[in-house]
Design an enzyme around this catalytic site. Sequence first.
Site, PDB file in Angstrom:
ATOM      1  N   ASP A 152       0.818  -1.210   0.000  1.00 26.76           N
ATOM      2  CA  ASP A 152       0.000   0.000   0.000  1.00 26.76           C
ATOM      3  C   ASP A 152       0.856   1.267   0.000  1.00 26.76           C
ATOM      4  O   ASP A 152       2.017   1.246   0.404  1.00 26.76           O
ATOM      5  CB  ASP A 152      -0.914   0.020   1.222  1.00 26.76           C
ATOM      6  CG  ASP A 152      -1.940  -1.104   1.212  1.00 26.76           C
ATOM      7  OD1 ASP A 152      -2.308  -1.549   0.120  1.00 26.76           O
ATOM      8  OD2 ASP A 152      -2.347  -1.536   2.306  1.00 26.76           O
ATOM      9  N   LYS A 153       0.244   2.345  -0.400  1.00 30.68           N
ATOM     10  CA  LYS A 153       0.924   3.639  -0.491  1.00 30.68           C
ATOM     11  C   LYS A 153       1.662   3.990   0.802  1.00 30.68           C
ATOM     12  O   LYS A 153       2.842   4.348   0.773  1.00 30.68           O
ATOM     13  CB  LYS A 153      -0.099   4.730  -0.808  1.00 30.68           C
ATOM     14  CG  LYS A 153       0.449   6.152  -0.713  1.00 30.68           C
ATOM     15  CD  LYS A 153      -0.661   7.183  -0.868  1.00 30.68           C
ATOM     16  CE  LYS A 153      -0.121   8.600  -0.651  1.00 30.68           C
ATOM     17  NZ  LYS A 153      -1.181   9.628  -0.730  1.00 30.68           N
TER      18      LYS A 153
END
EC number: 5.4.99.-
Length: 347
Positions: A152-153
């Site tokens: 994820d970011k």
Amino acid sequence: MNNNNENLDLEDELFEHFRFEVPKGQALLRIDKYLMNLIQNATRNKIQNAATEGNIFVNDIPVKSNYKVKPFDVVTVMLTHPPFENHILPEDLPLNIVYEDEALLLINKEPGMVVHPGHGNYTGTLVNALAHHFDNLPMNSSERPGLVHRIDKDTSGLLVVAKTEAAMTHLAKQFEAKTSEREYIALVWGNVADEAGTIEGNLARHLKDRMQMAVFADPEIGKPAITHYKVLERFGYVTLISCKLETGRTHQIRAHMKHIGHPLFNDERYGGHLILKGTTFTKYKQFIENCFKALPRQALHAKTLGFVHPNTGEMMRFDTELPQDFQDCIEKWRNYGKTHNMEEEES
């Protein structure tokens, strides 16, 4: 190439394709009719199907095709494939490459960097950087250059990138067969009861909040997901844990830990940005705010990655230190534990 790479779970993602703000003078109108007037080549049937699948949102809430838009509504159409997915702009962005050879490279991704274009992030991603630094990277099954898996970011840590078609195929098979080694470090809310455990539960998109994943008991819903965890250090109100993955589903650790009552610390999407454990003292609230400032993201780091090298057959294992923001947050909790009796605070 057509790898069935379960670790990307791309069908679970939603990408923003259209966003409209309903103007002030708009009369009440069914959303399917409203969108037909705005989206080129859209049919009413396609729009209704998108609504049925929960991909049309009004003010961030999924709606059905008979919803009537009103002035100032924000209408968003989210689909399972990224717009402009075949158009990747090369960008000269820094990459923290910890290992590289003719077949692959290992990247220690900084928190805040999106892995691939989507959700309105069509530039500034890891894929944009890869397109600049490397020529002719192989495409995965979703036409994304080099990516074998993703994180994820706001998760930091290790990613392996394939540089050849053979490496892509070999590595993808390892991830699919669950023979790769993946360890994450997470800080979660609450005092985890067991020293170690396994969380099993199918993951699918949340029925009400499509930006979350949720655990479903029905085996027909979602995909199987297995997370093994063990406690590394206890801080009373939060616990530092290690998570090893058998599967690599979207938001797997984040959704699994919330499911057992221990959301990740400062994970806004899953409720971890609220004070879930502790006291009502003003000083404690300020302490938590200081922790959130030190670690302004979910407390999750992809620490260890192991796999068999596609060319040599050698087992390779890479390990990283926790990023400074994560270390700073942990140190704050250690210091808090030295100066506060948490059992007395809770009594």
